[in-house]
Enzyme design. Sequence first.
Site, PDB file in Angstrom:
ATOM      1  N   ASP A  72       1.035  -1.171   0.011  1.00 33.92           N
ATOM      2  CA  ASP A  72       0.083  -0.190  -0.010  1.00 33.92           C
ATOM      3  C   ASP A  72       0.985   1.162  -0.010  1.00 33.92           C
ATOM      4  OD1 ASP A  72      -1.721   2.076   0.250  1.00 33.92           O
ATOM      5  OD2 ASP A  72      -2.968   1.054   1.822  1.00 33.92           O
ATOM      6  N   HIS A 138      -9.032   5.659 -23.282  1.00 35.11           N
ATOM      7  CA  HIS A 138      -8.836   4.321 -23.856  1.00 35.11           C
ATOM      8  C   HIS A 138      -8.238   4.189 -25.225  1.00 35.11           C
ATOM      9  CE1 HIS A 138     -10.092   2.393 -20.320  1.00 35.11           C
ATOM     10  NE2 HIS A 138     -11.155   3.159 -20.066  1.00 35.11           N
ATOM     11  N   ASP A 168      -2.825   0.622 -27.513  1.00 34.48           N
ATOM     12  CA  ASP A 168      -2.344   0.049 -25.946  1.00 34.48           C
ATOM     13  C   ASP A 168      -1.313  -0.791 -26.248  1.00 34.48           C
ATOM     14  OD1 ASP A 168      -4.431   1.030 -24.783  1.00 34.48           O
ATOM     15  OD2 ASP A 168      -5.410  -0.582 -24.181  1.00 34.48           O
TER      16      ASP A 168
END
Length: 393
Positions: A72, A138, A168
């Site tokens: 974390d 995207h 991508d």
Amino acid sequence: MSGPLSSLKVLDFSTLLPGPFASLLLADMGAEVLRVESPTRMDLVRVLPPHDGGTSTSHAYLNRNKRSIALDLKRPEAVEVVRQLVSEYDIVLEQFRPGVMDKLGVGYEALKTINPRLIYVSITGYGQTGPYRDRAGHDINYLALAGIASYTGRRDSGPLPLGVQLADLAGGSLHGVIGLLAAVVQRQATGVGQQVDVSMTDCAFSLHGMAGAGYLGAGVEPDMENQALNGGSFYDYYRTRDGRWFSVGSLEPQFMQQFCAAIGRPELAARGLSQRPEDQRALKREIEIEFEKRDFAQWCEVFAELDACVEPMLPLSEAVQHPQIKSRGLVVEVPREGLPAQSQLACPLKFSEGLPPPRHVGAAVGAHTVEVLAELGYDAEQIAALRRAKALG
């Protein structure tokens, strides 16, 4: 067998597709890749259908051969672990928006003070600079903005949503690996690392190739079905009588002559040389008529031994069984703990010295946390302390 990149140790902070596919290539070629994953914010690819044996097939593939540590990064203790890892893992791959890693204390400027040899690859939608640097996007958005979608499709139905994520993969993943390895080569000469800024939009823009050269050099604007390779010529797909498809790419005269003879229309070969759009449209219609006269299997027999740049369009289920695909070993069996091996796409690169066999599918979040911390010198009490501090989730 260790692979050509066995000397590289990569910390991979990326999620989804672009970064993980890049690090998959690195891992397949022997690099040691350690995924640094959030214990509270799941990589959505982990739940992406379809599933096999209770896990996402996409995740199992994209993250094979990689270890996983759960940290974390909002906890200072976790950041300290990263700082220690950077002493050994001298390549970082990340995919956050610009500035996020800096806020977490693990940006390039902070980490290079620990290891000046650090190579830090940042993959983003729009890059580290420019008015869109903080904008979400995207694959479909990058292709639209870069101009690729403007001439990829049919005039009567518009642009096509591609079946593969071109920006991508070709943009983020492949260009990311190219940039990373180029920085490695320069580091070998200088001893100094650097940050590599990879924008998926930039890389998509660079893929214009011939159309981009034509526009910038001669002012010819590409549009749907107005170029030789995007449906503006006979170079296209043709439907068979039973509703399947063939690809025809017989651009050179010797191939066009063979093709036209095979479909029983040798007189059409000369028409393939015409640059006039109306001639190409008429030629396409003649070819369409011929293909509609026979079923797919019949055309497969016609073109099986003909070297004329004509091939059947195969669904993936048939492509994986094609003799060429099988002979190249493009499907590999990857071990899974407690389950039969899983079939996956193999690394497409072939080396005369070979590659190491795949070791395992994508691991669970934090599957190797204790193992990695022990390698850093943490004892059981120190690891327990990290857990109490919620640095490990």
